[in-house]
Design an enzyme around this catalytic site. Sequence first.
Site, PDB file in Angstrom:
ATOM      1  N   ASP B 305      10.790 -27.971  33.835  1.00 33.73           N
ATOM      2  CA  ASP B 305      10.844 -27.544  32.439  1.00 33.73           C
ATOM      3  C   ASP B 305      11.876 -28.393  31.728  1.00 33.73           C
ATOM      4  O   ASP B 305      12.941 -28.650  32.276  1.00 33.73           O
ATOM      5  CB  ASP B 305      11.240 -26.070  32.369  1.00 33.73           C
ATOM      6  CG  ASP B 305      10.046 -25.176  32.620  1.00 33.73           C
ATOM      7  OD1 ASP B 305       8.956 -25.539  32.162  1.00 33.73           O
ATOM      8  OD2 ASP B 305      10.210 -24.137  33.290  1.00 33.73           O
ATOM      9  N   LYS B 393      13.665 -22.120   6.249  1.00 35.52           N
ATOM     10  CA  LYS B 393      13.660 -23.296   7.123  1.00 35.52           C
ATOM     11  C   LYS B 393      12.586 -23.079   8.189  1.00 35.52           C
ATOM     12  O   LYS B 393      12.281 -21.941   8.572  1.00 35.52           O
ATOM     13  CB  LYS B 393      15.038 -23.531   7.754  1.00 35.52           C
ATOM     14  CG  LYS B 393      15.455 -22.565   8.850  1.00 35.52           C
ATOM     15  CD  LYS B 393      16.666 -23.117   9.578  1.00 35.52           C
ATOM     16  CE  LYS B 393      16.890 -22.436  10.927  1.00 35.52           C
ATOM     17  NZ  LYS B 393      17.565 -21.133  10.814  1.00 35.52           N
TER      18      LYS B 393
END
Lengths: 578, 680
Positions: B305, B393
Site C-alpha cells: 500500500d 475545497k
Amino acid sequence: MTLNGWLQILFFFALILAVTKPLGVFMAHVFNRERTWLDPILRPVERLIYRLTGVDETREMRWTEYALAMLLFSGVSMVVLYLIQRMQAWLPFNPQKLANIEPSSAFNTAASFTTNTNWQSYVPEVTMSYLTQMAGLAYHNFVSAAVGIALAIAFIRGIARREQNTLGNFWVDLTRATLWVLLPFCLVGALLLVSQGVVQNFKPYDTAKLIDPQGQVTEQVIAQGPVASQEAIKMWGTNGGGFFNANSSHPFENPTPFSNLLEMFAIFAISAGLTYTLGKMTGAQKHGWAVFAAMALLFWIGIATAYWAEAKGNPILSGADQVASATQSGGNMEGKEVRFGIANSALFATITTNASCGAVNSMHDSFTPLGGLVPLANIMLSEVIFGGVGAGLYGILIYVVLAVFIAGLMVGRTPEYLGKKIEAYDVKMAMLNLLIFPLTILVFAAISSVSPDFGTSQLNNAGPHGLSEILYAFSSGTGNNGSAFAGISANTYWYNTTIGVAMLFGRFLMIIPMLALAGNLGRKKTVPPSLGTFPVTTPLFTTLLVSVIIIVGALTFFPALSLGPIVEHLLMQAGQTF
Amino acid sequence: MSKAEKKLAIWNAQIITRALVDSCKKLNPITMMKNPVMLVVEVGSVMTTILLLRDIATGAPGIGFALQITLWLWFTVLFANFAEAMAEGRGKAQADNLRKAKTETIAHRLLPNGTTEEVPAPRLRRDDVVVVSAGEFIPGDGEIIEGVASVDESAITGESAPVIREAGGDRSAVTGGTRVLSDQIKIRITSNPGETFIDRMIALVEGAERQKTPNEIALNILLAGLTIVFLLAVVTLQPFAIYSSAPQTIFVLVSLLVCLIPTTIGGLLSAIGIAGMDRLIQHNVLAMSGRAVEAAGDVNTLLLDKTGTITLGNRQAAEFIPLRGVDQSELADAAQLSSLADETPEGRSIVVLAKEKYGLRGRELTAHEAHFIPFTAQTRMSGINYNGREIRKGAVDAIERYVSTNGTPAPKEMREVVERIAKSGGTPLVVAENHRPLGIIYLKDIVKGGMKERFDQLRAMGIRTVMITGDNPLTAAAIAREAGVDDFLAEAKPEDKMALIKREQAEGKLVAMTGDGTNDAPALAQADVGVAMNTGTQAAKEAGNMVDLDSNPTKLIEVVEIGKQLLMTRGALTTFSIANDVAKYFAIIPAMFSTAFPVLNALNIMKLATPQSAILSAVIFNALIIIALIPLALTGVKYRPLSAASLLRRNLLVYGLGGVIVPFIGIKLIDVVIVALGLA
C-alpha cells in the site's frame, strides 16, 4: 598415451557435438508431431499401424495409464521372447539345428532384451537360431530402445507442460520412436556396416581347413548370419547384445576402425540429441546444453582415466615392452584387438558403459584395475553420461531434480526446476528411483560374495578381482548395461535368476517412480523465471550436477569399490595381481 | 517487556540448563520417531551399548575404544536433541513472558437487563459482551462495539506507547491481556477461552502446535532416503569384508553408518524451523503457520500500500498556488479557514502550512458563527460557511462543478496547475470562495527514506514490487517513479487488489501483501502471504496468515527476508552435511581395511595415527559439528540481497566446497588431540 589416440577421441566427441542439435531438433519435431522430411513415406505407414491396432493417436494418457501401457507392452513382449527361445528347435530359420533353451537362461535372456540390457549369459552362435536372433532379440532391440525414448519424451513433457494431467500417448510415442528415429538410422547404419565387411546372410556356418593344424584341431567353424542388421540396432538402440559371443571385437561384427567409429557414434548419437530435444521442448535450450555439458564432463573424466590407465600398462610386467611406438600400441594390450589399439578400446569401453549399451570391443576383465574401474564406475553412476537411449536422459533428470532440491534451497526459495516447484512428492519419487539401484546391486552382490556354493564358486579370479566381477555383473544387470566383466560363469541358476530379476528391477522399478514424478511435474503451475530463480543453465549448475552425480554415486559404492578395483590397483602397484 | 529484552542471547544460561534436561527427555524412541536420521543413530547407540556390556562382562579386549565409540554415539543423539531443545527453549522463554500477561482477570459481563455481573475471564464465551473501564485488563479478544479508549498493548507488542481503539472502523479490535488506560468501552468477545490471541501466540512460540512445513517434509524424505542408501552401503559392506577376509566389528560398522548418514542436518533441521519462527517473533510478527514463513521466501510479487508503507503516513500541504489575480495570503487564509474543522492529517497540515508560511494563527471558531461542511462522497468537497463567506475545497472535478453553478466556467489555468501537480506526484486540492476559484493547495506525498534502496535489493532477488494506491494514474506513476517500485495499481478498489492477486497467482507467482481493514480481508486470505496489522480489524487478522504486532506495513520486506533465510539455512546445512561425507570415507575406509590390505593406507591421506584413532576422530567430529553449528542454525545463514545465481555461487563455495574441506582439517585435529591424550 599418444597424440594420435587423443585426436581420435577428440574427433569422436566432435562428431557427437555436431549431431546433437540436428538430431535433437529432428526428434523434437517427431514427438511434437510436427512435419519432418520423412513424413511422406512414414506417415501412411504410421496411420496404417494405428488403424490395424485401433490406437487413437489423438488420445492423451495420464502417467498411470502411460506406465500401464508400457508395462503391458513390455510384459507381453517378454513372454513372447521367452516362448520363442523355449520352442526354437521346432521353428524355422534354424539351419544349425540349435536346441530349445533351458528355462533359467531363457528367462534371463527374455528379461535382458526386454529391459534393453542385452546381458548374454549364453554363447549366441551356438545357442540362438536365426529366427530367435531376428524375431526375438532384434525385435526387442528395437522396441526396448523405442520404449526408452518414449519414456524420456514423456518425462520432458512433464517438465514442459503446465497444469496438465497427461504425458502423451505411449503407443504413439513408441511407434514414432521406432519408425522415425530407429528404423531410418539403422537402415543407413546397417548399409554402412555392410560396406565395411559386416556379414548379412542366412547361410549355415562355414567350415575352414586350418593351414596350420593345432594338434587334433584341423578345422574351424565360422559362424554366419544376418549380422549387419542386428549390429546397427544393437548400437543405435544402446542394446549391446552381440550376434556373436565376442561381440564387437569379432571381425564380422566390427571389422575396421571405421566400423568401430560408426558403432561408437551410434551409441551416443540419440542420447546426445535428446539433451537438445529437452531444451527445445521445454523452451530452455541453454538448460539442454547444461545437461549435455555435465554428461560431456563426466565422459571426459572417464575416458581420460581409462586411456591413461590402459596406456600405462601393467608395472609388474617389467620385462615386456609396453611403450607405444610405430610398430605396436604399447600399454596393456591383454584382451584388446590390435586393429583398435589402446585408445579405441578404452574409448569403446568408456562409451559403452557411459551409455547403457554393453557392447564391447575388448575384454573389460583384462583391463588394469583402474581402467576396469572406469566402466564399473560409469555403470554405478547409473549410466547417465549420455546413457541408454532415453534412459540416460530421464536418469540424469532425476539427478537434476535432486541437485535442484539440495542446492536450490540455498538461494532462499522452495527449489524450482524450470519453474516447477520441487515438493515432497517429487523428492519421494526421485529418492525411490535412486534407492532401487544400490538396493539391487549391493544386496545381490553381497549375498553372492559370501555364498561359496552358488556365488563365489563361479568366479575365475580370486581376491579383489573376483569381487569386482560380482559387482560388475549385478551393476551391469541393474544398470541395464549388459556388458560383462567376464571372468564369472554367469549361466547358472542363481546368476541367471538374480541378474534377470536385477535387470527387471533396474528397469521397471526405476521407471514407475520416474513417470510418477513426470506426471506430478506436469500437473504443476509454472513459476515464471526471475532473478530469484535457481539457475539451471549456467556452468555453475553443470558443476553442481556433476558433483551431485559423483557424490551420490561415490558415497553409495565407495566402500564396495574400495575392496574391489581400488585395493586391486594398490596391490598391483605393490606387485600383486589376481 | 522491551524490545531489547526480546532479543535473547544465543547462549543464555537459563535456556541452556533447560535444554540440557530436555535433550535427555527427548531420547524417548517415540519422540525420536519424528526424526528418522537420529532414530537410526539412537538404535546404533543401543546396539553398541549392549555389545559393550557384553564385552565388559566377557572381558574382551579393546574395551577403551568400544566405550569411547559408544559414548560419542550417544553424544551425537544428545547434541541433536540439545539443538532442538535450545530452539524450543528460546520459544518457551518468550512464552513465559506472554503467560505473565495472561493474568486472571475478572470480567464485567453485560446482562440483557443492562446491569453487569462479575465472572472470571476464562468463563467468557464467544459473543458475550463485557464492559471494561480505565485501569482494567481486557478479559479476552474482542471487538469494541461502543466507546473509545486508549489501550496499553505492550504485553503483546512490547511497545509502551498507548494506542487508540474505538468502535466501528478499522481500529476496533482489542486483545485479551492488554489494559485500558482511559475511558470505558463495551467489547463483544470474539474467541472462546484457550483460543485467544495470546493462547495462540504461546502455542506458536513454544512450538507445541508445530507441524512440519511442506519443504521440511520434502527435506526429511531426502534425508530418510539418503539414510536408507547408506544403511544399504554399510550393511552390505560386511559380506564384502567377509569375502575379503576382513570382517568388521559392529562398533566400526555403526560408526561408519552414523558418520555417513546426514546427522548434521538431521540433528539441526527442526531447530532451524523453530528458530525461523522465533526470528519472526523477534520482529514482532506472528506467523499462524510455518507454511506461511516458507511461502514468504518464495514470494514473487509484493503488493505494498502506498500510504504508510512507501510514503510517510499522509500527504502534507507543501505549497499554496494562487490563480491569476488572487493574492497568496488570501488563498492561505481561505485554505486555513476551510481546514480548521478538518481533522484529517492533510487538513491539519494545511493549517500548519498557513501558520508557518503566512503567520496565520489557527482561529477558534464557534459553531454559531461558522457552519462546517463535512466531506461527503456525493459532493466530494468540504468547507465552511463563515460570516457570509462560503469556502470550499476539494478535488478539481468537484470544485469545477461548484464554480460552474455560478454560470462562469473555471479558468483554464486552474486545470493546467492541477495537471502539473498531479504529474509530479502531488495531490492538488482546489480552494474556492463563493463560487470563485482562488487557487490550489499542493499536497505532497513524502516517500520514506531508504525505500528505493530496499526495492532495488528486492529487485536483485527477483521480487517485483507493486504499489497499490487510490490515487489517479498520473500521481501514482510519479510516486512509483520516485519510490522505485516496479509497477503500480492506481485508483485501486479492494476488488482490483483481489483481481491483481488472482492474476499474478494464475501466472504461478506467489503474492504477499499487508492489510488492516475489513475490506482487505478477502485479498489477505487470497494472498499467499497476508500480513494483517495488529491495529486492524478482527476480520483482517483472521484472514491473513501473519499478524504484525507493530502494525508496520514495511515489515513485509523483513518477513520475506526471514523466509528466505530459513530456506537458505536448511539448504546450506544439507549441502554441508552431505559434502562432509567425503572426508569421513577417507578417514574410516582405510582404517577398516588396512589390517587386511596394508596398501589401503594410501587412502589415509590425513595420515591419521591408528585405525582406532581415525574412526574415533570421525565419530567425534560428526558429533561436535552439530554443537558447532547450533548458533548458525538458530541465527540463520547471513542473508544477502543477491540474485539467485550469485547466492548459489557463494553458498556452494562456502557450504559445498567448505563442507568438503572442513572435516579433513577437523578430523585431523581431533586425531592429533586424542593421540596426545592417549585415548586411542
